[in-house]
Scaffold this active site. Structure first.
Site, PDB file in Angstrom:
ATOM      1  N   ASP A   1      87.079 -51.325   7.245  1.00 43.63           N
ATOM      2  CA  ASP A   1      86.879 -51.391   5.797  1.00 43.63           C
ATOM      3  C   ASP A   1      85.401 -51.580   5.451  1.00 43.63           C
ATOM      4  O   ASP A   1      84.664 -52.189   6.224  1.00 43.63           O
ATOM      5  CB  ASP A   1      87.715 -52.567   5.255  1.00 43.63           C
ATOM      6  CG  ASP A   1      87.964 -52.447   3.768  1.00 43.63           C
ATOM      7  OD1 ASP A   1      87.609 -51.411   3.165  1.00 43.63           O
ATOM      8  OD2 ASP A   1      88.513 -53.405   3.206  1.00 43.63           O
TER       9      ASP A   1
ATOM     10  N   ASN B   1      95.529 -44.071   0.481  1.00 46.58           N
ATOM     11  CA  ASN B   1      94.220 -43.428   0.305  1.00 46.58           C
ATOM     12  C   ASN B   1      94.316 -42.050  -0.344  1.00 46.58           C
ATOM     13  O   ASN B   1      93.319 -41.536  -0.864  1.00 46.58           O
ATOM     14  CB  ASN B   1      93.476 -43.298   1.650  1.00 46.58           C
ATOM     15  CG  ASN B   1      92.952 -44.613   2.178  1.00 46.58           C
ATOM     16  OD1 ASN B   1      92.773 -44.779   3.387  1.00 46.58           O
ATOM     17  ND2 ASN B   1      92.677 -45.566   1.300  1.00 46.58           N
TER      18      ASN B   1
HETATM   19  C1  FPP Z   1      87.726 -48.008   4.268  1.00 42.13           C
HETATM   20  O1  FPP Z   1      86.484 -48.194   3.616  1.00 42.13           O
HETATM   21  C2  FPP Z   1      87.662 -46.865   5.149  1.00 42.13           C
HETATM   22  C3  FPP Z   1      88.396 -45.722   4.991  1.00 42.13           C
HETATM   23  C4  FPP Z   1      89.373 -45.555   3.898  1.00 42.13           C
HETATM   24  C5  FPP Z   1      88.223 -44.580   5.888  1.00 42.13           C
HETATM   25  C6  FPP Z   1      87.907 -44.879   7.320  1.00 42.13           C
HETATM   26  C7  FPP Z   1      87.314 -43.658   7.900  1.00 42.13           C
HETATM   27  C8  FPP Z   1      86.279 -43.618   8.761  1.00 42.13           C
HETATM   28  C9  FPP Z   1      85.678 -44.819   9.358  1.00 42.13           C
HETATM   29  C10 FPP Z   1      85.643 -42.333   9.177  1.00 42.13           C
HETATM   30  C11 FPP Z   1      86.530 -41.256   9.673  1.00 42.13           C
HETATM   31  C12 FPP Z   1      87.372 -41.620  10.814  1.00 42.13           C
HETATM   32  C13 FPP Z   1      87.465 -40.959  11.977  1.00 42.13           C
HETATM   33  C14 FPP Z   1      88.480 -41.347  12.981  1.00 42.13           C
HETATM   34  C15 FPP Z   1      86.547 -39.861  12.318  1.00 42.13           C
HETATM   35  P1  FPP Z   1      86.455 -48.101   2.044  1.00 42.13           P
HETATM   36  O2  FPP Z   1      86.075 -46.721   1.664  1.00 42.13           O
HETATM   37  O3  FPP Z   1      87.738 -48.588   1.465  1.00 42.13           O
HETATM   38  O4  FPP Z   1      85.293 -49.080   1.693  1.00 42.13           O
HETATM   39  P2  FPP Z   1      85.157 -50.001   0.400  1.00 42.13           P
HETATM   40  O5  FPP Z   1      86.273 -51.006   0.492  1.00 42.13           O
HETATM   41  O6  FPP Z   1      83.801 -50.584   0.563  1.00 42.13           O
HETATM   42  O7  FPP Z   1      85.281 -49.116  -0.792  1.00 42.13           O
END
Ligand code: FPP
Length: 236
Positions: free
Chosen positions: A16, A64
């Site tokens: 996250d 998501n």
């Molecule tokens: C949460 O951060 C993260 C995600 C919803 C996506 C996770 C994806 C990756 C790390 C990259 C792609 C993965 C692979 C396996 C290549 P957030 O966007 O919710 O962050 P925030 O809470 O700060 O908004």
């Protein structure tokens, strides 16, 4: 790490904080995801070197899908890129890749690529990298209940046949042990519909570090801390 106290086979991670990482720098959220994908590579490498047998990463939840079209597309493109170009290193390091989640919600080209990668890495046995993609734990549990209902309706099982082992075998994770450790980055203290059944006895670690800044060093610190914890599994 020969004097290990607690068994450590499986680490599950809620990655996250990508969006906040980018926003803090005045950049679009998608830049954070791109940096987050770099961290995925670093942590996968580190976990393998540290002898972790299973690493499960939450890459995209069923919730998501409700994000903006631009952000969903950017995440899917990152995934396409990962599936095409980053698999080589995993292959060389003996990593087997499996995916858990609702495949019918994903684009056909991604599903095909996922299948290909799963098949190509099926004989690798150093570590299993499990990517939770379009994954939601409640849906996984509902699907399991439906499968059991079908078996009952067909007369294949009696209600007494339903036990913890049988239920576990109906989940996407049927072939992998329950996580020993759950890590969530970015200061949030929630499970967010992740592996609800499987995390029953996992040790929880919450760090304020945003996922793009998460490092091997911090992973090692968590493992050290884990080794000082007493796991009782409900016993005294
Ligand atoms: C949460 O951060 C993260 C995600 C919803 C996506 C996770 C994806 C990756 C790390 C990259 C792609 C993965 C692979 C396996 C290549 P957030 O966007 O919710 O962050 P925030 O809470 O700060 O908004």
């Amino acid at each position: 790490m020969t004097d290990k106290k607690n068994k450590l086979e499986h680490i599950a991670v809620i990655m996250d904080g990508n969006g906040r990482w980018a926003q803090k720098r005045g950049m679009p959220r998608t830049v954070g995801h791109k940096k987050g994908a770099e961290t995925v590579k670093e942590i996968t490498r580190a976990a393998g070197e540290l002898g972790i047998k299973y690493l499960t990463l939450y890459a995209f939840s069923t919730e998501n899908w409700q994000r903006s079209e631009d952000e969903v597309n950017a995440l899917m493109d990152l995934l396409r890129e990962y599936l095409k170009s980053d698999i080589k290193e995993l292959q060389e390091n003996g990593v087997r890749i499996i995916f858990i989640g609702e495949r019918d919600m994903l684009a056909t080209d991604i599903v095909e690529q996922m299948k290909k990668v799963e098949e190509e890495t099926i004989n690798n046995n150093k570590m299993v990298l499990c990517i939770a993609l379009s994954y939601g734990s409640r849906q996984e549990i509902v699907n399991a209940a439906r499968r059991i209902a079908v078996l009952f309706k067909r007369g294949d099982i009696e209600p007494e046949d339903i036990d913890i082992k049988m239920f576990s075998d109906m989940l996407y994770t049927k072939d992998i042990p329950d996580p020993d450790i759950l890590i969530r980055t970015s200061g949030e203290h929630r499970i967010s519909n992740y592996l609800l059944w499987q995390l029953a006895y996992a040790e929880m670690f919450f760090t304020d570090t945003l996922w793009p800044d998460f490092s091997r060093k911090e992973l090692e610190q968590i493992i050290q801390d884990y080794q000082t914890r007493e796991r009782r599994y409900g016993k005294v």
